[in-house]
Design an enzyme around this catalytic site. Structure first.
Site, PDB file in Angstrom:
ATOM      1  N   PRO A  11       4.489  12.348   2.755  1.00  0.00           N
ATOM      2  CA  PRO A  11       5.656  11.495   2.564  1.00  0.00           C
ATOM      3  C   PRO A  11       5.347  10.001   2.487  1.00  0.00           C
ATOM      4  O   PRO A  11       4.493   9.494   3.211  1.00  0.00           O
ATOM      5  CB  PRO A  11       6.532  11.797   3.788  1.00  0.00           C
ATOM      6  CG  PRO A  11       5.656  12.498   4.749  1.00  0.00           C
ATOM      7  CD  PRO A  11       4.583  13.176   3.963  1.00  0.00           C
ATOM      8  N   ASN A  12       6.072   9.365   1.577  1.00  0.00           N
ATOM      9  CA  ASN A  12       6.038   7.911   1.331  1.00  0.00           C
ATOM     10  C   ASN A  12       4.821   7.436   0.553  1.00  0.00           C
ATOM     11  O   ASN A  12       4.766   6.268   0.164  1.00  0.00           O
ATOM     12  CB  ASN A  12       6.168   7.112   2.652  1.00  0.00           C
ATOM     13  CG  ASN A  12       7.515   7.337   3.303  1.00  0.00           C
ATOM     14  OD1 ASN A  12       8.556   7.162   2.660  1.00  0.00           O
ATOM     15  ND2 ASN A  12       7.521   7.778   4.552  1.00  0.00           N
ATOM     16  N   ARG A  19       4.771  -1.087  -1.859  1.00  0.00           N
ATOM     17  CA  ARG A  19       5.191  -1.659  -0.576  1.00  0.00           C
ATOM     18  C   ARG A  19       3.983  -1.726   0.368  1.00  0.00           C
ATOM     19  O   ARG A  19       3.032  -0.957   0.232  1.00  0.00           O
ATOM     20  CB  ARG A  19       6.239  -0.752   0.108  1.00  0.00           C
ATOM     21  CG  ARG A  19       7.500  -0.567  -0.675  1.00  0.00           C
ATOM     22  CD  ARG A  19       8.583  -1.518  -0.180  1.00  0.00           C
ATOM     23  NE  ARG A  19       9.892  -1.177  -0.732  1.00  0.00           N
ATOM     24  CZ  ARG A  19      10.300  -1.513  -1.956  1.00  0.00           C
ATOM     25  NH1 ARG A  19       9.505  -2.179  -2.748  1.00  0.00           N
ATOM     26  NH2 ARG A  19      11.507  -1.170  -2.379  1.00  0.00           N
ATOM     27  N   TYR A  24      -1.849  -0.582   3.043  1.00  0.00           N
ATOM     28  CA  TYR A  24      -2.272   0.560   2.226  1.00  0.00           C
ATOM     29  C   TYR A  24      -2.914   0.183   0.891  1.00  0.00           C
ATOM     30  O   TYR A  24      -3.307   1.056   0.122  1.00  0.00           O
ATOM     31  CB  TYR A  24      -1.076   1.488   1.985  1.00  0.00           C
ATOM     32  CG  TYR A  24      -0.524   2.056   3.278  1.00  0.00           C
ATOM     33  CD1 TYR A  24      -1.308   2.873   4.088  1.00  0.00           C
ATOM     34  CD2 TYR A  24       0.769   1.757   3.707  1.00  0.00           C
ATOM     35  CE1 TYR A  24      -0.826   3.380   5.281  1.00  0.00           C
ATOM     36  CE2 TYR A  24       1.270   2.260   4.896  1.00  0.00           C
ATOM     37  CZ  TYR A  24       0.460   3.071   5.688  1.00  0.00           C
ATOM     38  OH  TYR A  24       0.943   3.570   6.864  1.00  0.00           O
ATOM     39  N   ASN A  75      -3.997  14.085   2.387  1.00  0.00           N
ATOM     40  CA  ASN A  75      -3.494  12.974   3.196  1.00  0.00           C
ATOM     41  C   ASN A  75      -2.068  13.374   3.591  1.00  0.00           C
ATOM     42  O   ASN A  75      -1.121  13.188   2.814  1.00  0.00           O
ATOM     43  CB  ASN A  75      -3.485  11.661   2.408  1.00  0.00           C
ATOM     44  CG  ASN A  75      -3.028  10.507   3.295  1.00  0.00           C
ATOM     45  OD1 ASN A  75      -2.485  10.730   4.391  1.00  0.00           O
ATOM     46  ND2 ASN A  75      -3.231   9.286   2.838  1.00  0.00           N
ATOM     47  N   ALA A  78       2.636  10.903   7.503  1.00  0.00           N
ATOM     48  CA  ALA A  78       3.228  11.021   8.851  1.00  0.00           C
ATOM     49  C   ALA A  78       3.181  12.458   9.386  1.00  0.00           C
ATOM     50  O   ALA A  78       3.158  12.663  10.608  1.00  0.00           O
ATOM     51  CB  ALA A  78       4.655  10.515   8.832  1.00  0.00           C
ATOM     52  N   GLU A  99      -9.439  16.126   5.638  1.00  0.00           N
ATOM     53  CA  GLU A  99      -8.289  15.279   5.988  1.00  0.00           C
ATOM     54  C   GLU A  99      -8.625  13.842   5.597  1.00  0.00           C
ATOM     55  O   GLU A  99      -9.736  13.377   5.855  1.00  0.00           O
ATOM     56  CB  GLU A  99      -8.041  15.373   7.498  1.00  0.00           C
ATOM     57  CG  GLU A  99      -6.909  14.510   7.992  1.00  0.00           C
ATOM     58  CD  GLU A  99      -6.747  14.607   9.517  1.00  0.00           C
ATOM     59  OE1 GLU A  99      -7.320  15.535  10.145  1.00  0.00           O
ATOM     60  OE2 GLU A  99      -6.047  13.740  10.068  1.00  0.00           O
ATOM     61  N   HIS A 101      -7.241   9.663   5.224  1.00  0.00           N
ATOM     62  CA  HIS A 101      -6.275   8.595   5.487  1.00  0.00           C
ATOM     63  C   HIS A 101      -6.763   7.297   4.864  1.00  0.00           C
ATOM     64  O   HIS A 101      -7.958   6.985   4.923  1.00  0.00           O
ATOM     65  CB  HIS A 101      -6.086   8.382   6.990  1.00  0.00           C
ATOM     66  CG  HIS A 101      -5.579   9.605   7.668  1.00  0.00           C
ATOM     67  ND1 HIS A 101      -4.277  10.015   7.567  1.00  0.00           N
ATOM     68  CD2 HIS A 101      -6.216  10.539   8.413  1.00  0.00           C
ATOM     69  CE1 HIS A 101      -4.129  11.144   8.232  1.00  0.00           C
ATOM     70  NE2 HIS A 101      -5.300  11.493   8.745  1.00  0.00           N
TER      71      HIS A 101
HETATM   72  O1  CA2 Z   1      -3.445   5.838   6.508  1.00  0.00           O
HETATM   73  C1  CA2 Z   1      -2.927   6.820   5.985  1.00  0.00           C
HETATM   74  O2  CA2 Z   1      -3.265   7.258   4.897  1.00  0.00           O
HETATM   75  C2  CA2 Z   1      -1.726   7.484   6.673  1.00  0.00           C
HETATM   76  O3  CA2 Z   1      -1.809   8.883   6.448  1.00  0.00           O
HETATM   77  C3  CA2 Z   1      -0.501   6.900   6.006  1.00  0.00           C
HETATM   78  C4  CA2 Z   1       0.797   7.363   6.627  1.00  0.00           C
HETATM   79  C5  CA2 Z   1       0.782   7.166   8.131  1.00  0.00           C
HETATM   80  O4  CA2 Z   1       1.963   7.714   8.701  1.00  0.00           O
HETATM   81  C6  CA2 Z   1      -0.434   7.799   8.776  1.00  0.00           C
HETATM   82  O5  CA2 Z   1      -0.413   7.511  10.167  1.00  0.00           O
HETATM   83  C7  CA2 Z   1      -1.712   7.249   8.174  1.00  0.00           C
HETATM   84  C8  CA2 Z   1       1.981   6.593   6.035  1.00  0.00           C
HETATM   85  C9  CA2 Z   1       2.085   6.699   4.546  1.00  0.00           C
HETATM   86  C10 CA2 Z   1       3.120   5.733   4.093  1.00  0.00           C
HETATM   87  O6  CA2 Z   1       2.743   5.263   2.827  1.00  0.00           O
HETATM   88  C11 CA2 Z   1       3.276   4.102   2.394  1.00  0.00           C
HETATM   89  C12 CA2 Z   1       2.683   3.537   1.278  1.00  0.00           C
HETATM   90  C13 CA2 Z   1       3.154   2.361   0.794  1.00  0.00           C
HETATM   91  C14 CA2 Z   1       4.238   1.751   1.379  1.00  0.00           C
HETATM   92  C15 CA2 Z   1       4.847   2.317   2.480  1.00  0.00           C
HETATM   93  C16 CA2 Z   1       4.383   3.518   2.980  1.00  0.00           C
END
Ligand code: CA2
Length: 164
Positions: A11-12, A19, A24, A75, A78, A99, A101
């Protein structure tokens, strides 16, 4: 036919490059996918890259990978920290799992330090931003190659070797 690697994004991650670039990075998921396709070709692999904001859809895709793919790079975003359903699907698929991140969750809030998915993963790549996808594919290419290779000259290749 080239072995196929399922590359799943939770998700996201559709917001990548749009964003929070300070956390990221500036690459979109589509930029990452283009680079990954080039890297896959050099490993003689195919990739199937997908993103979903829905836990059940990710579970369904993991089940699909069980019969169509040689490995899974995921990946889980959340869902890393919450999803027993994704963990169970990964354990059931009996494929090598990496896995991945973008950030290093261990440098972040405490709730990101626990990963359910790690229990099903051969290894974890974290903190290298978008480049982590290519690192994960390099690692997966070796896992898939070693899995298909005979243990000794003349010995038959087996999908899984039983642990002694
Ligand atoms: O660091 C990572 O890749 C995470 O999997 C990213 C997740 C986070 O919940 C994990 O703890 C670590 C969040 C992904 C959200 O992606 C976004 C990308 C751009 C803007 C906002 C959110």
């Amino acid at each position: 036919m080239k072995p196929k690697i399922m590359v799943l994004n939770g998700p996201n991650l559709n917001l990548l490059g749009v964003r929070q670039p300070q956390i990221y990075g500036r690459d979109t998921l589509s930029d990452i996918e283009s680079r990954l396709r080039v890297r896959a070709r050099s490993h003689e692999l195919a990739i199937d890259m997908r993103q979903s904001n829905h836990e059940g859809e990710l579970v369904t895709w993991i089940q699909e990978a069980r019969t169509t793919c040689a490995g899974i790079i995921i990946n889980p975003a959340a869902y890393t920290h919450t999803s027993v359903a994704i963990l169970d699907a990964l354990l059931a698929c009996e494929l090598p799992v990496i896995e991945l991140h973008l950030s290093n969750p261990h440098q972040r809030e405490d709730f990101r330090h626990r990963s359910f998915v790690t229990l099903a993963a051969k290894g974890v790549i974290a903190g290298f931003g978008a480049h982590g996808y290519e690192l994960a594919l390099d690692a997966m290419a070796k896992l898939v190659k070693d899995q298909g290779a005979p243990a000794k000259p003349g010995e038959r290749a087996t999908k899984k070797r039983r642990a002694k």
